[in-house]
Design a protein around this motif. Structure first.
Motif, short mmCIF file in Angstrom:
data_model
loop_
_atom_site.label_atom_id
_atom_site.label_comp_id
_atom_site.label_asym_id
_atom_site.label_seq_id
_atom_site.Cartn_x
_atom_site.Cartn_y
_atom_site.Cartn_z
N ILE A 87 29.67 13.87 58.10
CA ILE A 87 30.17 12.79 58.88
C ILE A 87 29.88 13.22 60.29
CG2 ILE A 87 32.27 11.94 59.97
CD1 ILE A 87 31.81 11.29 56.70
N GLU B 292 42.06 4.40 59.60
CA GLU B 292 42.55 5.48 60.15
C GLU B 292 41.69 5.86 61.55
OE1 GLU B 292 43.31 8.95 57.72
OE2 GLU B 292 44.63 7.88 56.55
N GLU C 197 50.33 15.06 57.01
CA GLU C 197 49.03 15.41 56.25
C GLU C 197 49.26 16.86 55.78
OE1 GLU C 197 45.01 13.34 57.72
OE2 GLU C 197 46.21 14.34 59.46
N PRO D 292 42.39 14.99 46.35
CA PRO D 292 41.44 13.94 46.24
C PRO D 292 40.98 13.95 44.86
CG PRO D 292 41.32 15.10 48.04
CD PRO D 292 42.31 15.91 47.29
N TYR E 67 48.02 18.75 49.04
CA TYR E 67 47.71 19.18 47.68
C TYR E 67 48.99 19.14 46.72
CZ TYR E 67 43.02 20.48 49.44
OH TYR E 67 41.88 20.39 49.92
N1 LIG Z 1 44.14 22.24 53.42
C1 LIG Z 1 44.42 20.97 52.87
N2 LIG Z 1 43.38 20.06 53.06
C2 LIG Z 1 43.87 18.81 52.40
C3 LIG Z 1 45.39 18.63 51.95
N3 LIG Z 1 45.48 17.25 51.77
C4 LIG Z 1 44.34 16.62 52.04
N4 LIG Z 1 43.34 17.62 52.55
C5 LIG Z 1 41.98 17.32 53.19
O1 LIG Z 1 42.24 16.85 54.33
C6 LIG Z 1 41.44 15.96 54.74
C7 LIG Z 1 41.98 14.69 55.25
O2 LIG Z 1 41.07 13.70 55.77
P1 LIG Z 1 41.03 13.44 57.30
O3 LIG Z 1 41.90 14.08 58.11
O4 LIG Z 1 40.77 12.20 57.51
O5 LIG Z 1 39.67 14.33 57.62
C8 LIG Z 1 38.42 13.88 57.29
C9 LIG Z 1 37.82 12.73 58.07
O6 LIG Z 1 38.21 13.08 59.18
C10 LIG Z 1 36.27 12.85 57.59
N5 LIG Z 1 36.14 11.95 56.64
C11 LIG Z 1 36.17 11.99 55.03
N6 LIG Z 1 35.76 10.85 54.49
C12 LIG Z 1 35.34 10.19 55.75
C13 LIG Z 1 34.76 8.91 55.86
O7 LIG Z 1 34.67 7.93 54.76
N7 LIG Z 1 34.58 8.27 57.21
C14 LIG Z 1 34.80 8.97 58.18
N8 LIG Z 1 34.52 8.43 59.18
N9 LIG Z 1 35.29 10.19 58.17
C15 LIG Z 1 35.61 10.91 56.66
O8 LIG Z 1 36.12 14.11 57.14
C16 LIG Z 1 37.31 14.77 57.08
C17 LIG Z 1 37.58 16.04 56.01
O9 LIG Z 1 37.51 15.57 54.92
P2 LIG Z 1 37.94 16.10 53.61
O10 LIG Z 1 37.06 17.49 53.62
O11 LIG Z 1 37.83 14.98 52.33
O12 LIG Z 1 39.33 16.46 53.82
C18 LIG Z 1 40.22 15.80 53.59
C19 LIG Z 1 41.25 16.19 52.41
O13 LIG Z 1 40.65 16.69 51.33
C20 LIG Z 1 46.02 19.73 51.84
O14 LIG Z 1 47.16 19.83 51.40
N10 LIG Z 1 45.37 20.93 52.30
#
Ligand SMILES: Nc1nc2c(ncn2[C@@H]2O[C@@H]3COP(=O)(O)O[C@H]4[C@@H](O)[C@H](n5cnc6c(=O)[nH]c(N)nc65)O[C@@H]4COP(=O)(O)O[C@H]3[C@H]2O)c(=O)[nH]1
Length: 510
Positions: free
Chosen positions: A301, A371, A458, A485, A480
């Motif tokens: 990203i 978001e 979150e 996810p 979690y």
């Molecule tokens: N440690 C922990 N983590 C948790 C928990 N619950 C959810 N998460 C993770 O926290 C992230 C939440 O997404 P975000 O803050 O929007 O943060 C996202 C978002 O900023 C970006 N991202 C992901 N998909 C997209 C997208 O389609 N478009 C854009 N622009 N950014 C994205 O990447 C970031 C990371 O995404 P992910 O790796 O999928 O990581 C997700 C999710 O897997 C938990 O209980 N503990």
């Protein structure tokens, strides 16, 4: 090409400066050597003056001393003539024998005074066209002088400075300059002549290098640097080519990844505490390469943002979400949250892109939540506010993501139309026990209540965090503890079963 030229241009500039310093060092060394030589001659001349003054002048006439003068004058080097004086007048000379002539006439200029002084002069009566240096110790009684031929100085200067075209001068006392070489002309815009000097109490030496010497020195330093410059140029060009290839290829890879359908979406359920069931999902993009490797979302990203690929990628996400949603039945009021990047939000197609997604999923009935991060709200406020107001009026919700981790968060709360505030998991992590203290988290919750914003916490991972947040009046939790996810297929199975169950205060689904 530009990268390759850079070390060359830098080398040109550095070697230019270094060569100027080189020339300056050489001038300084040359001036010191000339000064040393002039001092040697001067010491020698004074010793001779002292010897002359010690001669036996009992008779008082030149006849008895003439032979001594001729002997001393001929066996000691450097001298054009030596002589004895009464006051300012010469009465005995090694060249002319007995005479009565003012020393001023011999050296063709006024004497500085009686006493001891050295003086460089343009010529003497005997040799008018060649400079000389007079060392005199004049007294009312008997004094003495020596005249050093300037040729000794000019020959030495020629030997040491002529190969480099230096212009050199020696001035002794306040006398006439004894010089060698042609004075350099200042005509070159870059290589102006450089000068240096050295001096002792009575002697001052000046040395000037012509432009050609500066050019020669620069060429010498530059050619020595040339092989290194060639290697640096080659390395820079290789690095630039590699960087361009990486940059191009990452952009191309994302483009290719979209075309080959390597991207997919995972959905993380969000628990609605009041309703006691799943209230929506956050769509999270995933990238599995053709070779099976998963790219980390934060990495690709960030790369897509940096390489201006985030808009096509988000449009692709919208298409994938629309296609996935056709596979499962969402309950009424269900939210689908998508992340939007700053560039997209501030771009001209943003409203149209979101409208297209809304139209595609309209039959399934969920609400779209956009978001946004605090970072994405930084610039172009008016345009962004207008776009968000337009979409909000059409039923789209706006959430501020990762609240508290960016900049100027407080001003954003007032400036932008918002519905949800997502509390960053950093603040949720601060909850250690039910009775413990999480003052920042409590303040954020209180603030969102005052602003009538719904809160989503979150990264909720423990039952204690869940219970604490519930007690504080947080409306939604994501993490979690509730669900990780999952793929669209898994969600389609999960929603009608576990998605309808409440989360107990022990953190277990009923
Ligand atoms: N440690 C922990 N983590 C948790 C928990 N619950 C959810 N998460 C993770 O926290 C992230 C939440 O997404 P975000 O803050 O929007 O943060 C996202 C978002 O900023 C970006 N991202 C992901 N998909 C997209 C997208 O389609 N478009 C854009 N622009 N950014 C994205 O990447 C970031 C990371 O995404 P992910 O790796 O999928 O990581 C997700 C999710 O897997 C938990 O209980 N503990």
């Amino acid at each position: 090409m530009a990268a390759g030229a850079f070390p060359l241009l830098l080398g040109l500039a550095l070697t230019f400066l270094e060569s100027r310093r080189d020339v300056q060092r050489e001038l300084d060394a040359t001036a010191r050597i000339i000064l040393r030589h002039a001092e040697n001659i001067s010491e020698h001349a004074w010793r001779t003056v002292d010897t002359l003054k010690r001669l036996d002048h009992q008779g008082g006439g030149c006849e008895s001393l003439e032979r001594d003068l001729q002997r001393i004058g001929s066996i000691r080097t450097y001298f054009r003539s030596i002589g004895l004086t009464h006051g300012p007048d010469v009465f005995c000379s090694s060249a002319f024998g007995p005479m009565t002539e003012p020393l001023a006439d011999v050296i063709q200029r006024e004497l500085p005074s009686l006493g001891r002084w050295p003086l460089s002069v343009a010529g003497t009566t005997a040799v008018r066209e060649r400079p000389a240096v007079v060392f005199a110790d004049l007294a009312h009684e008997v004094g003495a002088y020596t005249i050093v031929d300037g040729q000794y100085l000019t020959d030495f200067m020629r030997a040491i400075g002529e190969p480099r075209g230096y212009y050199m001068t020696i001035v002794i006392g306040d006398g006439h300059p004894v010089s060698q070489g042609a004075p350099p002309q200042d005509t070159h815009p870059l290589f102006s002549p450089l000068s240096d000097g050295a001096s002792s109490p009575r002697i001052s030496v000046g040395v000037t290098a012509p432009e050609s010497e500066s050019v020669r020195a620069w060429w010498r330093v530059f050619t020595a640097f040339l092989p290194l410059a060639a290697i640096l140029s080659a390395l820079c060009m290789m690095a630039a080519a590699y960087w361009l290839r990486r940059k191009m290829s990452y952009r191309d890879e994302i483009r290719r990844g979209i075309a080959r359908r390597e991207f997919s979406v995972q959905y993380q359920p969000i628990y609605d505490i009041q309703a006691g069931r799943c209230g929506g999902v956050e769509a999270l993009l995933r990238w599995q390469r053709a070779d099976g490797r998963w790219e980390r979302p934060d990495v690709f990203i960030a790369a897509a943002e940096a390489e201006h690929m985030i808009i096509p990628l988000t449009r692709h996400l919208f298409e994938l979400v629309a296609a996935d949603m056709a596979q499962w039945q969402a309950p009424r009021g269900f939210h689908v949250a998508v992340n939007v990047a700053a560039e997209h939000l501030q771009g001209p197609t943003f409203v149209a892109d979101v409208r297209r997604l809304a139209a595609q999923i309209a039959t399934q009935g969920p609400r779209i939540t956009l978001e946004l991060t605090e970072r994405s709200l930084i610039s172009d406020r008016k345009e962004v506010v207008r776009a968000l107001q337009t979409l909000r009026a059409e039923g789209v919700d706006i959430a501020l993501d990762d609240f508290g981790t960016g900049h100027c968060a407080m001003s954003y709360l007032q400036a932008f139309p918002l519905d949800f505030l997502k509390i960053d998991r950093g603040f949720v992590n601060a909850i250690e026990s039910l009775d413990g203290d999480a003052p920042v988290l409590d303040a954020i919750i209180a603030l969102s209540k005052r602003l009538a914003l719904r809160t989503v916490a979150e990264g909720v991972e423990t039952a204690i965090q869940f219970a604490y947040l519930k007690r504080q009046g947080v409306l939604h939790v994501q993490g979690y503890l509730y669900a990780r996810p999952m793929s669209s297929d898994a969600l389609a199975r999960w929603l009608p079963t576990r998605g309808c169950e409440p989360l107990s205060s022990t953190g277990h689904l009923a």
